[in-house]
Design a protein around this motif. Structure first.
Motif, short mmCIF file in Angstrom:
data_model
loop_
_atom_site.label_atom_id
_atom_site.label_comp_id
_atom_site.label_asym_id
_atom_site.label_seq_id
_atom_site.Cartn_x
_atom_site.Cartn_y
_atom_site.Cartn_z
N ALA A 42 52.99 90.78 -29.91
CA ALA A 42 52.99 92.34 -29.82
C ALA A 42 53.09 93.14 -31.26
CB ALA A 42 53.38 93.45 -28.68
N THR A 43 53.85 92.54 -32.22
CA THR A 43 53.66 93.00 -33.91
C THR A 43 52.91 92.81 -34.53
OG1 THR A 43 56.14 93.38 -32.90
CG2 THR A 43 56.15 93.44 -35.19
N SER A 44 52.96 91.58 -34.29
CA SER A 44 51.79 90.78 -35.32
C SER A 44 50.41 90.62 -34.66
CB SER A 44 52.43 89.53 -35.67
OG SER A 44 52.21 88.55 -34.89
N TYR A 45 50.14 91.26 -32.96
CA TYR A 45 49.02 90.56 -33.13
C TYR A 45 48.76 89.25 -32.83
CZ TYR A 45 45.13 93.07 -30.50
OH TYR A 45 44.33 93.21 -29.49
N ILE A 46 49.32 87.70 -33.14
CA ILE A 46 49.41 86.76 -32.81
C ILE A 46 49.36 86.03 -31.62
CG2 ILE A 46 49.89 84.51 -33.78
CD1 ILE A 46 48.23 86.95 -36.63
#
Length: 171
Positions: A107-111
């Motif tokens: 959820a932080t990097s959307y990876i």
């Protein structure tokens, strides 16, 4: 057509900001379930990507919640049929498909950190389809279903939903 590639950004930007939550999308061939998790550990990634897990259905007033139990986390994903394209929903309700594609997204990097496809128990699928059809008859719009979802979340946490859910196991 969107591509979902391990190690690449999740292609749908509309869920940026979703944290520690699961989002269900209904397509003509089955379900996509994206799990947005803040800074997932390698153990959490492995749990979602390859370990056995339990899933189930918890329902209140024709609003089903898909429950998920991984070794490192538990989640619930509410089903609001009005959030899916009507053509996808109608096609899905007619098919015999039981495919679930899981996407585990940081959820932080959307990876995308993990990908997985599984076949769901047909009793689960048929129960879910029946509830979805009843939801269409019971509610007139997405807002009413969303209100019921929030009422349910105010009364039940994920662990309580899991205890009451009809559950199935993926090995």
């Amino acid at each position: 057509m969107e591509e979902y590639i391990l190690g690449q950004p999740y292609p749908d930007p509309s869920f940026r900001g979703v944290v520690d939550n699961a989002v269900l999308n209904i397509s003509t061939w089955g379900f996509d379930l994206a799990i947005f998790w803040k800074n997932p550990t390698p153990a959490e990634t492995k749990a979602v990507s390859s370990d056995p897990f339990t899933y189930g259905i918890f329902e209140r007033d024709n609003v089903p919640f898909i429950t998920l139990e991984f070794s490192k986390m538990t989640l619930d994903a509410p089903v609001n049929v009005f959030n899916s394209p009507p053509q996808n929903l109608q096609e899905f309700l007619k098919t015999d498909t039981n495919t679930l594609r899981l996407y585990f997204v940081d959820a932080t990097s959307y990876i995308i950190k993990g990908l997985r496809a599984v076949g769901l128990n047909m009793d689960f699928v048929n129960t879910l389809k029946n509830l979805m059809s009843e939801q269409l008859k019971t509610y007139e719009a997405s807002k009413a279903v969303d209100q019921k979802i929030h009422q349910t979340w105010s009364r039940y946490n994920t662990d309580q939903m899991i205890k009451e859910a009809k559950r199935f196991r993926i090995s």
